[in-house]
Design an enzyme around this catalytic site. Structure first.
Site, PDB file in Angstrom:
ATOM      1  N   SER A 145      -5.280  -9.469  -2.549  1.00 31.36           N
ATOM      2  CA  SER A 145      -4.839 -10.276  -1.984  1.00 31.36           C
ATOM      3  C   SER A 145      -4.835 -11.730  -1.429  1.00 31.36           C
ATOM      4  O   SER A 145      -4.614 -11.818  -0.291  1.00 31.36           O
ATOM      5  CB  SER A 145      -4.778  -9.203  -0.227  1.00 31.36           C
ATOM      6  OG  SER A 145      -4.332  -8.008  -0.326  1.00 31.36           O
ATOM      7  N   HIS A 199       1.195  -1.113  -0.042  1.00 33.34           N
ATOM      8  CA  HIS A 199       0.171   0.285   0.285  1.00 33.34           C
ATOM      9  C   HIS A 199       1.238   0.785   0.450  1.00 33.34           C
ATOM     10  O   HIS A 199       0.501   2.618  -0.106  1.00 33.34           O
ATOM     11  CB  HIS A 199      -1.025  -0.061   1.290  1.00 33.34           C
ATOM     12  CG  HIS A 199      -2.154  -1.418   1.492  1.00 33.34           C
ATOM     13  ND1 HIS A 199      -1.443  -2.447   2.146  1.00 33.34           N
ATOM     14  CD2 HIS A 199      -2.780  -1.753   0.590  1.00 33.34           C
ATOM     15  CE1 HIS A 199      -1.984  -2.744   1.901  1.00 33.34           C
ATOM     16  NE2 HIS A 199      -3.451  -2.767   1.067  1.00 33.34           N
ATOM     17  N   THR A 233      -6.822   3.134  -4.908  1.00 35.60           N
ATOM     18  CA  THR A 233      -7.001   1.749  -6.072  1.00 35.60           C
ATOM     19  C   THR A 233      -7.464   1.560  -6.652  1.00 35.60           C
ATOM     20  O   THR A 233      -8.284   1.026  -7.301  1.00 35.60           O
ATOM     21  CB  THR A 233      -5.565   1.526  -6.689  1.00 35.60           C
ATOM     22  OG1 THR A 233      -5.031   0.630  -5.409  1.00 35.60           O
ATOM     23  CG2 THR A 233      -4.656   2.297  -6.803  1.00 35.60           C
ATOM     24  N   CYS A 256       3.008  -0.948  -5.001  1.00 34.18           N
ATOM     25  CA  CYS A 256       1.886  -1.530  -5.804  1.00 34.18           C
ATOM     26  C   CYS A 256       2.740   0.284  -6.849  1.00 34.18           C
ATOM     27  O   CYS A 256       2.590   0.988  -6.517  1.00 34.18           O
ATOM     28  CB  CYS A 256       0.660  -1.743  -5.887  1.00 34.18           C
ATOM     29  SG  CYS A 256      -0.090  -1.037  -7.196  1.00 34.18           S
ATOM     30  N   SER A 279      -9.352  -6.048   4.120  1.00 29.77           N
ATOM     31  CA  SER A 279      -9.550  -5.981   3.068  1.00 29.77           C
ATOM     32  C   SER A 279     -10.024  -5.020   2.639  1.00 29.77           C
ATOM     33  O   SER A 279     -11.149  -5.017   2.405  1.00 29.77           O
ATOM     34  CB  SER A 279      -8.864  -7.331   2.058  1.00 29.77           C
ATOM     35  OG  SER A 279      -8.592  -6.874   0.667  1.00 29.77           O
ATOM     36  N   ASN A 322     -10.846  -3.408  -0.962  1.00 25.85           N
ATOM     37  CA  ASN A 322     -11.076  -4.843  -1.803  1.00 25.85           C
ATOM     38  C   ASN A 322     -11.722  -5.175  -1.770  1.00 25.85           C
ATOM     39  O   ASN A 322     -13.299  -5.617  -2.514  1.00 25.85           O
ATOM     40  CB  ASN A 322      -9.561  -4.210  -3.180  1.00 25.85           C
ATOM     41  CG  ASN A 322      -9.192  -6.041  -3.251  1.00 25.85           C
ATOM     42  OD1 ASN A 322      -9.387  -7.071  -3.393  1.00 25.85           O
ATOM     43  ND2 ASN A 322      -8.245  -5.093  -2.285  1.00 25.85           N
ATOM     44  N   GLU A 366      -3.246   3.030   2.554  1.00 25.76           N
ATOM     45  CA  GLU A 366      -3.020   3.563   1.076  1.00 25.76           C
ATOM     46  C   GLU A 366      -2.960   5.014   0.982  1.00 25.76           C
ATOM     47  O   GLU A 366      -1.947   6.060  -0.003  1.00 25.76           O
ATOM     48  CB  GLU A 366      -3.524   3.037  -0.230  1.00 25.76           C
ATOM     49  CG  GLU A 366      -3.532   3.258  -1.561  1.00 25.76           C
ATOM     50  CD  GLU A 366      -4.094   2.750  -2.286  1.00 25.76           C
ATOM     51  OE1 GLU A 366      -4.570   3.066  -3.610  1.00 25.76           O
ATOM     52  OE2 GLU A 366      -4.511   1.316  -2.229  1.00 25.76           O
TER      53      GLU A 366
END
Length: 324
Positions: free
Chosen positions: A282, A88, A182, A110, A238, A240, A140
């Site tokens: 992940s 992140h 992201t 990333c 997480s 996402n 992040e």
């Protein structure tokens, strides 16, 4: 349910377990994990992780078993050690502190996050106001924000954006750049972008959402629409994966979030015919395959049981007819 006519013809009309195409590790996560394992193999006893390299407990536990120590405070890391910086990204202050302690940094940030960091840095240097779409408490977003100046603000969704813009005085500095976490939800991104373009003259709206995120969310939506049950695999912290859960739940009431196979409510899923599986960026492939195997086995078991029940029913009906 299994159709009796299909059973009699020797075919169980049950759809297989289906997994979205883009489930599991994305490019950035795969890269970070490979770099971390490579560092762990060196068996240097002074190797540390600053926070979780990715939001997946299984991967983090494996790295700890290989001797990598996880810390949340840089003060706990001895000088001249090695630190694996999370995917992140880390903040500018964290990087400066690590360098001041002569700590070697294995930067697994990333590339998509690094690109967003650079956009924010350049926009702030040019005197622009920067808006970040994302969760301000996520590592992040904290990392990205650290690359900006004093005129940088975050919003989690369109509601927060509207409130932010009401209180923001841009009369002296109308130039605005907008970036996104992201893993920002695509549907929310479109609404926010529309409102930003209505309110500002020539705003710079950068689409910094990962391409894999967009595909994963779209595939989850379509699979949820046709599934009796959706299982979302990934770490509970997480970002996402949580967004995949929200999307799936919108279209499929029987949506379950599981961090491990032990958390899947088999008794609630048993005998369901259409089972969909989505997994966050992940989530390791081996976990996805393990869950797919379990679900396929249970689906087949339910099919066999249904077949047997129908055969018994048909036999009873035949015996009844013969006695008349």
């Amino acid at each position: 349910s299994v159709d009796e006519k299909n059973i009699q013809s020797g075919r169980a009309d049950i759809m297989p377990v289906e997994v979205i195409k883009n489930a599991g590790f994305c490019f950035g996560v795969s890269r970070a994990v490979n770099m971390a394992y490579e560092a762990a193999k060196q068996q240097n006893h002074n190797t540390y992780m600053l926070g979780q390299i990715i939001h997946n407990p299984q991967v983090v536990n494996q790295l700890e078993c290989l001797g990598v120590k996880i810390v949340t405070n840089i003060e706990d890391i001895p000088e001249n050690s090695i630190v694996i910086a999370r995917a992140h990204g880390i903040t500018v202050d964290e990087q400066n502190l690590l360098e001041s302690k002569k700590i070697k940094i294995i930067d697994t940030t990333c590339p998509f996050v690094a690109k967003t960091q650079q956009i924010v840095k350049e926009a702030s240097k040019a005197g622009e106001t920067v808006l970040i779409g994302g969760d301000k408490n996520h590592p992040e977003v904290r990392s990205i924000k650290s690359y900006g100046g004093s005129k940088i603000y975050t919003f989690k969704n369109n509601n927060e954006l509207v409130k932010l813009l009401k209180n923001l005085d841009l009369s002296e500095n109308p130039r605005v750049s907008v970036v996104w976490q992201t893993t920002f939800k695509i549907a929310e991104f479109e609404i926010c972008k529309k409102n930003i373009k209505k309110l500002f003259k020539n705003p710079k709206v950068y689409d910094t959402i990962c391409n894999a995120t967009e595909k994963r969310q779209a595939q989850t939506k379509e699979l949820a629409k046709k599934s009796d049950v959706m299982i979302i695999l990934g770490g509970k912290n997480s970002s996402n994966t949580n967004k995949l859960f929200e999307i799936a739940k919108t279209y499929c009431n029987n949506t379950f979030f599981a961090e491990s196979t032990n958390e899947i409510p088999i008794e609630l899923i048993y005998k369901k015919s259409n089972i969909g599986i989505a997994a966050g960026a992940s989530t390791p492939d081996r976990m996805i395959e393990e869950v797919k195997g379990i679900m396929s086995e249970k689906t087949n078991e339910a099919t066999v049981n249904n077949e047997q029940e129908l055969e018994v029913k048909a036999e009873a009906q035949a015996q009844t007819a013969n006695t008349k």
